[in-house]
Structure formats: structure tokens, C-alpha cells
Design a protein around this motif. Structure first.
Motif, PDB file in Angstrom:
ATOM      1  N   ASN A 130     -17.226 -15.411   2.648  1.00 56.41           N
ATOM      2  CA  ASN A 130     -17.580 -14.996   1.292  1.00 56.41           C
ATOM      3  C   ASN A 130     -17.365 -16.155   0.325  1.00 56.41           C
ATOM      4  O   ASN A 130     -16.400 -16.903   0.452  1.00 56.41           O
ATOM      5  CB  ASN A 130     -16.727 -13.811   0.845  1.00 56.41           C
ATOM      6  N   GLU A 131     -18.245 -16.268  -0.653  1.00 57.89           N
ATOM      7  CA  GLU A 131     -18.080 -17.310  -1.663  1.00 57.89           C
ATOM      8  C   GLU A 131     -16.933 -16.987  -2.616  1.00 57.89           C
ATOM      9  O   GLU A 131     -16.300 -17.885  -3.159  1.00 57.89           O
ATOM     10  CB  GLU A 131     -19.376 -17.486  -2.457  1.00 57.89           C
ATOM     11  N   LYS A 132     -16.671 -15.705  -2.824  1.00 55.96           N
ATOM     12  CA  LYS A 132     -15.552 -15.268  -3.653  1.00 55.96           C
ATOM     13  C   LYS A 132     -14.888 -14.085  -2.984  1.00 55.96           C
ATOM     14  O   LYS A 132     -15.481 -13.422  -2.119  1.00 55.96           O
ATOM     15  CB  LYS A 132     -16.015 -14.898  -5.061  1.00 55.96           C
ATOM     16  N   VAL A 133     -13.659 -13.805  -3.374  1.00 55.62           N
ATOM     17  CA  VAL A 133     -12.903 -12.707  -2.766  1.00 55.62           C
ATOM     18  C   VAL A 133     -13.523 -11.375  -3.164  1.00 55.62           C
ATOM     19  O   VAL A 133     -13.711 -11.085  -4.349  1.00 55.62           O
ATOM     20  CB  VAL A 133     -11.426 -12.750  -3.191  1.00 55.62           C
ATOM     21  N   THR A 170      -7.813 -19.198   1.176  1.00 59.70           N
ATOM     22  CA  THR A 170      -7.410 -20.549   0.762  1.00 59.70           C
ATOM     23  C   THR A 170      -6.308 -21.106   1.653  1.00 59.70           C
ATOM     24  O   THR A 170      -5.802 -22.194   1.392  1.00 59.70           O
ATOM     25  CB  THR A 170      -6.932 -20.537  -0.699  1.00 59.70           C
ATOM     26  N   ASN A 178     -12.767 -13.850   3.907  1.00 55.84           N
ATOM     27  CA  ASN A 178     -12.900 -13.391   2.524  1.00 55.84           C
ATOM     28  C   ASN A 178     -12.395 -14.452   1.546  1.00 55.84           C
ATOM     29  O   ASN A 178     -11.453 -14.219   0.782  1.00 55.84           O
ATOM     30  CB  ASN A 178     -12.149 -12.069   2.332  1.00 55.84           C
ATOM     31  N   ALA A 179     -13.037 -15.631   1.592  1.00 61.46           N
ATOM     32  CA  ALA A 179     -12.716 -16.739   0.684  1.00 61.46           C
ATOM     33  C   ALA A 179     -11.240 -17.124   0.747  1.00 61.46           C
ATOM     34  O   ALA A 179     -10.599 -17.377  -0.277  1.00 61.46           O
ATOM     35  CB  ALA A 179     -13.115 -16.390  -0.747  1.00 61.46           C
TER      36      ALA A 179
END
Length: 284
Positions: free
Chosen positions: A64-67, A44, A41-42
Motif C-alpha cells: 500500500n502507498e499509505k496505511v 516502515t 500496509n506501508a
């Protein structure tokens, strides 16, 4: 590659501390006809790096590209699976080696079942047992769905357990629309209730999963909000014309709910004390 019989999906967000152990617990199953889908989920942190270190062909990683919010992320994790039977495993929990073998056999051979759950062990942040063989009191073996609903109302909490202990049919999951974002803490129980509209329940006596009682988990944040949501879910279930829940069942559930809440709080307090005693910093 042929279509797998079982899909295990792991939604992972900032999961570097426990993810490798969760993945290994799935890849070590005695049952081999499965796929493992991990949805990043994106994250980091080191989550992508950890996943890149696995080369097992049964593992597929999606990112995912974003959370995404919790329910959306869990629903996408299931949507990425291809098997008729599905298990969702949180990234800090574990499966015991025979979990898929035993649960898939029960669900695949009885079309009248909609949901199989096992008992589970509770472990601390270092994977040491806090309590073994927990859950499913009065719910072992094959149970009529209506009786399970009554026992959920009477329990005052979640007697069926967390996602890692459950196996369900993908077609039923799609039919009910997946995890419902209206619920946060009892989101799994709300799904189990909807799935039981399609058939009966089987509770497995063996402990086949391990739930990590950690300070950084969603469950550890559940205090008053969890209690309020749980009561709201039970009340809506008791009031539903679809299930034969009696007034006595509702009253028993109301009386038991505070005790269920206190027992859960005690487990997380114990995990916190153990972690601090061992010098482990809180997970952010």
C-alpha cells in the motif's frame, strides 16, 4: 502459471518480528497448489526487507502507498487473491503443515459448505504452546448453518476462532462485501456469520493453525470495547428474522459472555507474564 486452488493472504503492518515465521509456515504446506499474497500496509520497519529475502515463486508481495484502516487493508488483501478458496492469516500467526491440504479437501468436495474452521493452538510470543487444540466445542464435523448461528449466540464469544483457522469461498466473500468496518474486534466473526448465509459449516477436529497471544496484537487491546461489540453483534444476530434463534439461546449467551471475556483476558495476561519473565520488551 495455472490458477491456484487456494490463496493465502497475509496483511502485514510493522510485522518484522513474526512475519518470516508466518510466511515459512505457509510455504511449508504439504498442499502445493496455492499462492501466498502478502500485503504490506506501508510498513516502515524491516517488513519489506524480510519479504525481499524470500524467492519462492508462489509468494507475491503487494504494498500500500499509505496505511489503510484494518478492514480496508484486510479486504484489499483478499481482493489481491486469485483462487476460489481463500484463507487470511494474520502476520503473527502460523499454519500447521497439513492445514491447506485438509481444509481444501473438505471445502472443495462439498459444495454445500460455506465455511471450514479448525481447532487451533494458542502460542506465546516465543511460539511456545500455551494451550493446544482449542475451540469448536460442540461444532466438530458437518453442522447446519442455523445450528451454528444458535451456538454462536449461546457461546457469548467467538466459538469459530480467528481467521487463520478458517477457509472460505472467494465468491461468497465478494457477495457479502468482505470484512465490515463497523466491527473492530469481532470483525472476523461478523464475516463468518455472513458467509453462513450461503451454506453449512464444517469443524475440523485437528488443530491446524496457531494463534499468537501477544501483547501487541489487536486482540490484546480488546477489553471493554471488545465485550460491548461482541454483545452488540450477538444481540443483532438474535434479533434477526433470518435465523431461528430462541429467547433461551440469547439468555444463555448473556450469561456466558462474562466468562468468555474473562478466559480471553486470562490468556493475554498469561502471555504478558511469560514475556516479562523471559525479558522480552513489549511490541510497539
Amino acid at each position: 502459471m495455472s490458477t491456484p486452488a487456494v490463496s493465502v493472504c497475509v496483511p502485514a503492518y510493522q510485522a518484522e518480528r513474526y512475519l518470516a515465521d508466518a510466511v515459512r509456515s505457509v510455504l511449508s504446506q504439504t498442499f502445493t497448489g496455492f499462492e501466498l499474497v502478502v500485503l504490506d500496509n506501508a510498513s516502515t520497519d524491516r517488513t519489506p526487507e524480510i519479504l525481499a529475502g524470500f524467492t519462492d515463486p508462489r509468494l507475491r508481495v503487494v504494498r500500500n502507498e499509505k496505511v489503510l484502516p484494518l478492514a480496508d487493508n484486510w479486504n484489499r488483501a483478499v481482493a489481491e487473491t486469485t483462487a476460489p478458496l481463500v484463507k487470511l492469516l494474520c502476520a503473527d500467526d502460523l499454519l500447521h503443515p497439513h492445514c491447506l491440504e485438509h481444509q481444501s479437501t473438505v471445502l472443495a468436495t462439498d459444495p454445500g459448505l460455506a465455511l471450514v474452521c479448525s481447532r487451533r493452538d494458542l502460542i506465546n510470543e516465543e511460539a511456545r504452546p500455551i494451550s493446544r487444540n482449542r475451540g469448536l466445542r460442540g461444532l466438530l464435523g458437518r453442522q447446519r448453518n442455523a445450528e451454528v448461528i444458535r451456538k454462536i449466540v449461546r457461546h457469548g464469544g467467538n466459538p469459530l476462532g480467528e481467521p487463520g483457522g478458517a477457509l472460505f469461498r472467494r465468491e461468497h466473500f465478494d457477495e457479502v462485501g468482505g470484512f465490515d468496518a463497523r466491527w473492530r474486534f469481532p470483525m472476523d466473526l461478523a464475516l463468518w456469520i455472513r458467509l453462513l448465509e450461503f451454506g453449512d459449516f464444517f469443524g475440523m477436529r485437528d488443530s491446524l493453525a496457531a494463534f499468537r497471544v501477544g501483547r501487541g496484537s489487536v486482540s490484546s487491546q480488546a477489553q471493554r470495547a471488545e465485550y460491548a461489540e461482541q454483545r452488540s453483534l450477538s444481540e443483532s444476530l438474535a434479533a434477526s428474522p433470518d435465523w431461528p434463534v430462541r429467547r433461551r439461546d440469547r439468555l444463555v449467551g448473556v450469561a456466558k459472555a462474562p466468562g468468555a471475556r474473562l478466559r480471553r483476558q486470562a490468556l493475554f495476561l498469561l502471555a504478558k507474564v511469560q514475556a516479562e519473565r523471559e525479558g522480552n520488551p513489549p511490541i510497539r
